[in-house]
Design a protein around this motif. Structure first.
Motif, PDB file in Angstrom:
ATOM      1  N   ILE A 227       0.841  -1.211   0.000  1.00  0.00           N
ATOM      2  CA  ILE A 227       0.000   0.000   0.000  1.00  0.00           C
ATOM      3  C   ILE A 227       0.872   1.257   0.000  1.00  0.00           C
ATOM      4  CG2 ILE A 227      -1.625   1.329   1.429  1.00  0.00           C
ATOM      5  CD1 ILE A 227      -2.842  -1.530   2.166  1.00  0.00           C
ATOM      6  N   ILE A 228       2.027   1.195   0.701  1.00  0.00           N
ATOM      7  CA  ILE A 228       2.965   2.333   0.668  1.00  0.00           C
ATOM      8  C   ILE A 228       3.466   2.531  -0.773  1.00  0.00           C
ATOM      9  CG2 ILE A 228       5.301   3.077   1.381  1.00  0.00           C
ATOM     10  CD1 ILE A 228       4.623   1.629   4.115  1.00  0.00           C
ATOM     11  N   SER A 229       3.712   1.410  -1.467  1.00  0.00           N
ATOM     12  CA  SER A 229       4.200   1.481  -2.851  1.00  0.00           C
ATOM     13  C   SER A 229       3.129   1.982  -3.812  1.00  0.00           C
ATOM     14  CB  SER A 229       4.691   0.104  -3.311  1.00  0.00           C
ATOM     15  OG  SER A 229       5.653  -0.399  -2.419  1.00  0.00           O
ATOM     16  N   ASP A 230       1.867   1.660  -3.508  1.00  0.00           N
ATOM     17  CA  ASP A 230       0.752   2.112  -4.365  1.00  0.00           C
ATOM     18  C   ASP A 230      -0.501   2.185  -3.496  1.00  0.00           C
ATOM     19  OD1 ASP A 230      -1.282   2.557  -6.126  1.00  0.00           O
ATOM     20  OD2 ASP A 230      -0.974   0.767  -7.331  1.00  0.00           O
ATOM     21  N   ASP A 231      -0.837   3.417  -3.076  1.00  0.00           N
ATOM     22  CA  ASP A 231      -1.947   3.560  -2.109  1.00  0.00           C
ATOM     23  C   ASP A 231      -3.329   3.397  -2.744  1.00  0.00           C
ATOM     24  OD1 ASP A 231      -2.238   5.908  -3.471  1.00  0.00           O
ATOM     25  OD2 ASP A 231      -1.886   7.223  -1.753  1.00  0.00           O
ATOM     26  N   SER A 232      -3.350   3.060  -4.051  1.00  0.00           N
ATOM     27  CA  SER A 232      -4.667   2.774  -4.665  1.00  0.00           C
ATOM     28  C   SER A 232      -4.757   1.310  -5.094  1.00  0.00           C
ATOM     29  CB  SER A 232      -4.887   3.683  -5.874  1.00  0.00           C
ATOM     30  OG  SER A 232      -3.905   3.405  -6.858  1.00  0.00           O
ATOM     31  N   PHE A 233      -3.904   0.457  -4.496  1.00  0.00           N
ATOM     32  CA  PHE A 233      -3.835  -0.958  -4.862  1.00  0.00           C
ATOM     33  C   PHE A 233      -4.942  -1.727  -4.127  1.00  0.00           C
ATOM     34  CE2 PHE A 233      -0.628  -4.759  -5.159  1.00  0.00           C
ATOM     35  CZ  PHE A 233      -1.551  -5.456  -5.910  1.00  0.00           C
ATOM     36  N   ILE A 234      -6.054  -1.926  -4.819  1.00  0.00           N
ATOM     37  CA  ILE A 234      -7.243  -2.531  -4.203  1.00  0.00           C
ATOM     38  C   ILE A 234      -6.940  -3.923  -3.648  1.00  0.00           C
ATOM     39  CG2 ILE A 234      -9.529  -3.496  -4.754  1.00  0.00           C
ATOM     40  CD1 ILE A 234      -9.955  -1.041  -6.543  1.00  0.00           C
ATOM     41  N   GLY A 235      -6.210  -4.728  -4.412  1.00  0.00           N
ATOM     42  CA  GLY A 235      -5.904  -6.098  -3.977  1.00  0.00           C
ATOM     43  C   GLY A 235      -5.213  -6.142  -2.629  1.00  0.00           C
ATOM     44  N   ALA A 236      -4.324  -5.179  -2.378  1.00  0.00           N
ATOM     45  CA  ALA A 236      -3.594  -5.152  -1.102  1.00  0.00           C
ATOM     46  C   ALA A 236      -4.538  -4.824   0.062  1.00  0.00           C
ATOM     47  CB  ALA A 236      -2.454  -4.135  -1.174  1.00  0.00           C
ATOM     48  N   TYR A 237      -5.465  -3.896  -0.157  1.00  0.00           N
ATOM     49  CA  TYR A 237      -6.440  -3.571   0.907  1.00  0.00           C
ATOM     50  C   TYR A 237      -7.337  -4.775   1.215  1.00  0.00           C
ATOM     51  CZ  TYR A 237      -5.263   1.407   0.529  1.00  0.00           C
ATOM     52  OH  TYR A 237      -4.607   2.616   0.533  1.00  0.00           O
ATOM     53  N   LEU A 238      -7.757  -5.477   0.154  1.00  0.00           N
ATOM     54  CA  LEU A 238      -8.613  -6.656   0.367  1.00  0.00           C
ATOM     55  C   LEU A 238      -7.878  -7.723   1.167  1.00  0.00           C
ATOM     56  CD1 LEU A 238     -10.290  -7.079  -3.155  1.00  0.00           C
ATOM     57  CD2 LEU A 238     -11.425  -6.370  -1.049  1.00  0.00           C
ATOM     58  N   LEU A 261     -14.109   0.055  -1.530  1.00  0.00           N
ATOM     59  CA  LEU A 261     -15.402   0.503  -2.069  1.00  0.00           C
ATOM     60  C   LEU A 261     -15.301   1.935  -2.578  1.00  0.00           C
ATOM     61  CD1 LEU A 261     -17.918  -0.904   0.608  1.00  0.00           C
ATOM     62  CD2 LEU A 261     -17.038  -2.032  -1.439  1.00  0.00           C
ATOM     63  N   LYS A 262     -14.409   2.728  -1.931  1.00  0.00           N
ATOM     64  CA  LYS A 262     -14.243   4.123  -2.365  1.00  0.00           C
ATOM     65  C   LYS A 262     -13.345   4.219  -3.594  1.00  0.00           C
ATOM     66  CE  LYS A 262     -14.866   5.815   2.330  1.00  0.00           C
ATOM     67  NZ  LYS A 262     -14.146   5.859   3.591  1.00  0.00           N
ATOM     68  N   LEU A 263     -12.380   3.293  -3.702  1.00  0.00           N
ATOM     69  CA  LEU A 263     -11.416   3.351  -4.805  1.00  0.00           C
ATOM     70  C   LEU A 263     -12.027   2.927  -6.141  1.00  0.00           C
ATOM     71  CD1 LEU A 263      -8.211   1.917  -3.115  1.00  0.00           C
ATOM     72  CD2 LEU A 263      -8.492   4.233  -4.003  1.00  0.00           C
ATOM     73  N   ASP A 264     -13.018   2.039  -6.071  1.00  0.00           N
ATOM     74  CA  ASP A 264     -13.593   1.500  -7.319  1.00  0.00           C
ATOM     75  C   ASP A 264     -15.046   1.134  -7.058  1.00  0.00           C
ATOM     76  OD1 ASP A 264     -13.756   0.667  -9.899  1.00  0.00           O
ATOM     77  OD2 ASP A 264     -12.326  -0.971  -9.736  1.00  0.00           O
ATOM     78  N   ASP A 265     -15.721   0.631  -8.083  1.00  0.00           N
ATOM     79  CA  ASP A 265     -17.089   0.153  -7.884  1.00  0.00           C
ATOM     80  C   ASP A 265     -17.073  -0.925  -6.805  1.00  0.00           C
ATOM     81  OD1 ASP A 265     -18.062   1.793  -9.832  1.00  0.00           O
ATOM     82  OD2 ASP A 265     -17.796   0.324 -11.437  1.00  0.00           O
ATOM     83  N   PRO A 266     -18.147  -1.007  -6.004  1.00  0.00           N
ATOM     84  CA  PRO A 266     -18.165  -2.013  -4.924  1.00  0.00           C
ATOM     85  C   PRO A 266     -18.016  -3.426  -5.483  1.00  0.00           C
ATOM     86  CG  PRO A 266     -20.046  -0.525  -4.756  1.00  0.00           C
ATOM     87  CD  PRO A 266     -19.375  -0.230  -6.052  1.00  0.00           C
ATOM     88  N   THR A 267     -17.182  -4.231  -4.820  1.00  0.00           N
ATOM     89  CA  THR A 267     -17.083  -5.642  -5.201  1.00  0.00           C
ATOM     90  C   THR A 267     -17.905  -6.469  -4.227  1.00  0.00           C
ATOM     91  OG1 THR A 267     -15.157  -6.064  -3.804  1.00  0.00           O
ATOM     92  CG2 THR A 267     -14.725  -5.308  -6.046  1.00  0.00           C
ATOM     93  N   SER A 268     -18.512  -7.507  -4.740  1.00  0.00           N
ATOM     94  CA  SER A 268     -19.335  -8.365  -3.877  1.00  0.00           C
ATOM     95  C   SER A 268     -18.481  -8.991  -2.784  1.00  0.00           C
ATOM     96  CB  SER A 268     -20.022  -9.444  -4.713  1.00  0.00           C
ATOM     97  OG  SER A 268     -19.076 -10.135  -5.481  1.00  0.00           O
ATOM     98  N   PHE A 269     -17.192  -9.268  -3.098  1.00  0.00           N
ATOM     99  CA  PHE A 269     -16.305  -9.872  -2.091  1.00  0.00           C
ATOM    100  C   PHE A 269     -16.164  -8.944  -0.879  1.00  0.00           C
ATOM    101  CE2 PHE A 269     -12.169 -10.346  -0.083  1.00  0.00           C
ATOM    102  CZ  PHE A 269     -12.174 -11.694   0.239  1.00  0.00           C
ATOM    103  N   ALA A 270     -15.879  -7.656  -1.143  1.00  0.00           N
ATOM    104  CA  ALA A 270     -15.686  -6.702  -0.038  1.00  0.00           C
ATOM    105  C   ALA A 270     -16.972  -6.541   0.774  1.00  0.00           C
ATOM    106  CB  ALA A 270     -15.235  -5.354  -0.589  1.00  0.00           C
TER     107      ALA A 270
END
Length: 462
Positions: A227-238, A261-270
């Motif tokens: 996340i430090i390397s890329d703070d918009s990396f959705i996979g890392a937050y999940l 959910l804020k970075l992209d469209d909501p995913t059913s997984f999240a």
């Protein structure tokens, strides 16, 4: 070269498309034709690519590169004989052109002759300094052969030549995972990160390896660095959310899932994970809200329907549970878990015929767990369908021979049908397999258990 929409690079493309509309033949140099064809192939516009190849070869009949595009289209269209013939002609003209070898390998690969494809690609390696793509192609051929060690070696070579080749990095990790070499994967990723410390993909993959080993604190640190390397990396937050759940830090897990959910469209997984976290925090209203959002977002996600059904089942609200499982079954009639839940809920509601239908459907869909056979048999016994119960248990015996639970039921059924010989046979079998399950007879067939000759058999064998 790829054409862009906002600079002069797309002028040849515009000129070419204009020519097609007007039928005026305009001249292009061979490199312009190559770029036009490359653009159309990338866009999947095969018909336009073929037109460009035809016109290109009319204007530049000796261009080997344009003929190689013709080979590529032949291979795409499975015209392998034509492709091979043309390649042989080109080889006689330019035997050191590595692209000829690549296309030759492509043909072998299409014919499932992956060993020959590798052989040809290794020849191509000797003809070029641009080795990264070739290493990748060789790696893929080894994957087709399920030779993960060799595949891994070649994808590693890609990364030695180009640290930014994330596709190769994913493939290296895939090989480690397939070979169950988690510790080796961790060592490799740590060495890779020493050279490329801000590679979010490598940190993400490292975190997943630690997660697999249940080293949750190390996994958390790796995902933090991703996340430090890329703070918009959705996979890392999940993934970070999943680790926090394992550490029972549910509020923090929810925060991470919410970021996605804020970075992209909501995913059913999240949405589903947030629901589970709220359930663990006993915030049931919020849990059900998120479960409902999950199935709304993705009606085909079975985990969403299962979560919402189990939630109401646990709460003892069987009517609501039945409502949701019926909705799920209407969407996917082939889902075994749905039918099993449907059977269990109907059983709780004392809707025995429906429960039996649920277990029957579960078996039809290939779920042959012992409990499914026994549950269905018990319902058939309860509703007096003894012959059907015997048929069901006879099928179960094929999967679970010498099983006491099945044998006691068969004994009870045959005694109930006044077939004493068969009843005795199965009762003796049951006692031989496991005496301790004899209570099954008393529970399901109290009248049978009270018969003198049945009591005598039980005494004799105790």
């Amino acid at each position: 070269m790829e054409f862009s929409h906002n600079d002069n690079d797309n002028l040849p493309l515009t000129k070419f498309e204009s020519m097609l509309k007007t039928n005026n033949v305009l001249f292009f140099d061979s490199e312009e034709f190559e770029n036009i064809i490359h653009h159309y192939l990338n866009q999947g516009k095969i018909a336009l690519a073929k037109k460009a190849i035809k016109l290109g070869l009319e204007q530049h009949p000796s261009s080997i590169n344009l003929k190689l595009f013709k080979v590529e289209v032949y291979v795409f269209e499975d015209k392998l004989v034509e492709a091979d013939t043309l390649l042989n002609e080109l080889y006689s003209l330019d035997p050191t052109n590595e692209e000829i070898f690549i296309q030759k390998a492509n043909i072998f690969s299409k014919k499932d002759d992956h060993k020959k494809a590798i052989e040809v690609l290794k020849q191509a390696l000797e003809l070029t300094d641009d080795v990264v793509d070739l290493y990748s192609l060789i790696g893929m051929e080894y994957l087709f052969l399920d030779n993960f060690e060799e595949a891994k070696t070649y994808f590693m070579k890609c990364l030695e030549a180009d640290l930014e080749d994330y596709s190769a990095l994913y493939n290296v990790v895939y090989c480690f995972e397939f070979l169950n070499q988690t510790e080796d994967a961790i060592s490799y990723l740590n060495i890779f990160l020493d050279k490329n410390p801000y590679c979010e993909v490598a940190w993400h993959q490292l975190g997943k390896q630690y997660f697999h080993l249940k080293k949750y604190k190390k996994a958390l640190a790796a995902f933090d660095f991703a996340i430090i390397s890329d703070d918009s990396f959705i996979g890392a937050y999940l993934e970070r959310g999943k680790v926090l759940e394992k550490l029972k830090r549910y509020n923090e897990a929810i925060e991470n899932y919410n970021i996605t959910l804020k970075l992209d469209d909501p995913t059913s997984f999240a949405l589903l994970r947030i629901g589970h976290c709220f359930e663990k925090l006993h915030k049931y209203d919020l849990a059900i809200q998120y479960f409902e959002r999950t199935v709304h977002e993705d009606p085909l996600l079975d985990k969403g329907w299962i979560a919402i059904t189990r939630f109401y089942k646990k709460k003892g609200n069987y009517q609501k549970a039945l409502y949701y499982i019926n909705k799920a079954i209407n969407i996917d009639t082939e889902n075994v878990v749905y039918w099993k839940l449907y059977a269990q809920i109907n059983m709780r509601l004392k809707f025995y015929e429906e429960a039996e239908r649920g277990y029957k459907r579960t078996l039809e869909l290939g779920n042959y767990e012992l409990n499914t056979w026994l549950s269905r048999a018990d319902i058939l016994i309860k509703i007096g369908e003894f012959e059907a119960a015997i048929y069901n248990l006879d099928q179960a015996v094929e999967f679970y021979p010498e099983n006491a639970e099945i044998e006691y039921r068969l004994a009870g059924l045959y005694f109930s049908l006044n077939e004493a010989d068969k009843g005795t046979f199965h009762l003796k079998n049951a006692l031989k397999f496991n005496e301790e399950f004899s209570f099954i007879l008393e529970e399901l067939f109290p009248e049978v258990a009270n018969k003198i000759f049945v009591k005598n058999i039980l005494k004799t064998n105790h």
